[in-house]
Design an enzyme around this catalytic site. Structure first.
Site, PDB file in Angstrom:
ATOM      1  N   PRO A  16       0.817  -1.223   0.000  1.00 42.77           N
ATOM      2  CA  PRO A  16       0.000   0.000   0.000  1.00 42.77           C
ATOM      3  C   PRO A  16       0.852   1.274   0.000  1.00 42.77           C
ATOM      4  O   PRO A  16       0.431   2.296  -0.545  1.00 42.77           O
ATOM      5  CB  PRO A  16      -0.825  -0.114   1.283  1.00 42.77           C
ATOM      6  N   CYS A  17       2.062   1.217   0.588  1.00 40.71           N
ATOM      7  CA  CYS A  17       2.956   2.380   0.567  1.00 40.71           C
ATOM      8  C   CYS A  17       3.386   2.673  -0.869  1.00 40.71           C
ATOM      9  O   CYS A  17       3.383   3.827  -1.312  1.00 40.71           O
ATOM     10  CB  CYS A  17       4.197   2.130   1.420  1.00 40.71           C
ATOM     11  N   ARG A  18       3.730   1.621  -1.595  1.00 43.88           N
ATOM     12  CA  ARG A  18       4.111   1.789  -3.002  1.00 43.88           C
ATOM     13  C   ARG A  18       2.949   2.355  -3.812  1.00 43.88           C
ATOM     14  O   ARG A  18       3.138   3.149  -4.727  1.00 43.88           O
ATOM     15  CB  ARG A  18       4.544   0.447  -3.606  1.00 43.88           C
TER      16      ARG A  18
END
Length: 194
Positions: free
Chosen positions: A96-98
């Site tokens: 999700p960070c990417r």
């Protein structure tokens, strides 16, 4: 949320306890599988008495910190007083960070550094050379910092990433999210604070 836990807590400690309790509450409901974002800041109840509607909600000053960026320079939150600041806890290995990085790149371009500052605090461990490589590969145009236990503790103990706090121009935390709620959500938050 108004906690009166002992009479000797500082504002900073009280804030950390409140954030930790809220985060633990999110986990208690099985948030780990949700990537749409869950609030870390209480949203006002829909039904309030007239008396409570007139009361100003309690505000929390964002704890200051000083961290090294990927160029070896020290960056402090207090350097950006007067601007809207996103404090984003993330890691290179986090899916999700990417997913949210391109949205943050676009937001930084659209609002400019005079209005919006994004501080991406990496919680990567081990070989930290992956962080500047990731920043280059993803064309990150905002500050990327190396996190430590001190800043994690100041923000209530980060137990899931990405976690993003939004700080207004006066230095108060106005929103907090676990997960990636989407670019449109962050646009609404920024526009509300302008």
């Amino acid at each position: 949320l108004n906690l009166n836990i002992g009479g000797h807590m500082t504002g900073k400690t009280k804030f950390s306890v409140i954030v930790a309790i809220v985060v633990l509450g999110i986990f208690g409901y099985g948030y780990l599988s949700d990537t749409n974002g869950a609030s870390l800041v209480d949203e006002p109840a829909k039904k309030k008495s007239k008396q409570s509607e007139q009361q100003e909600p309690e505000k929390f000053v964002a704890p200051d910190f000083a961290l090294k960026n990927i160029d070896g320079e020290t960056v402090s939150l207090s350097d950006y007083k007067g601007k809207i600041v996103f404090i984003n806890f993330w890691a290179t290995w986090c899916g999700p960070c990417r997913q949210e990085v391109p949205a943050f790149v676009e937001l930084q371009e659209e609002y400019g550094t005079d209005t919006l500052v994004i501080l991406g605090i990496s919680l990567d461990q081990g070989d930290l050379s992956v962080v500047p490589t990731f920043a280059k590969d993803y064309n990150i145009n905002y500050e990327v910092l190396y996190g430590d236990g001190d800043v994690v503790g100041k923000y209530g103990g980060i137990r899931s990433i990405p976690t993003t706090f939004v700080v207004d121009r006066e230095g108060f935390i106005r929103d907090g999210r676990v997960g990636y709620p989407g670019k449109d959500y962050f646009v609404q938050v920024i526009n509300h604070l302008l």
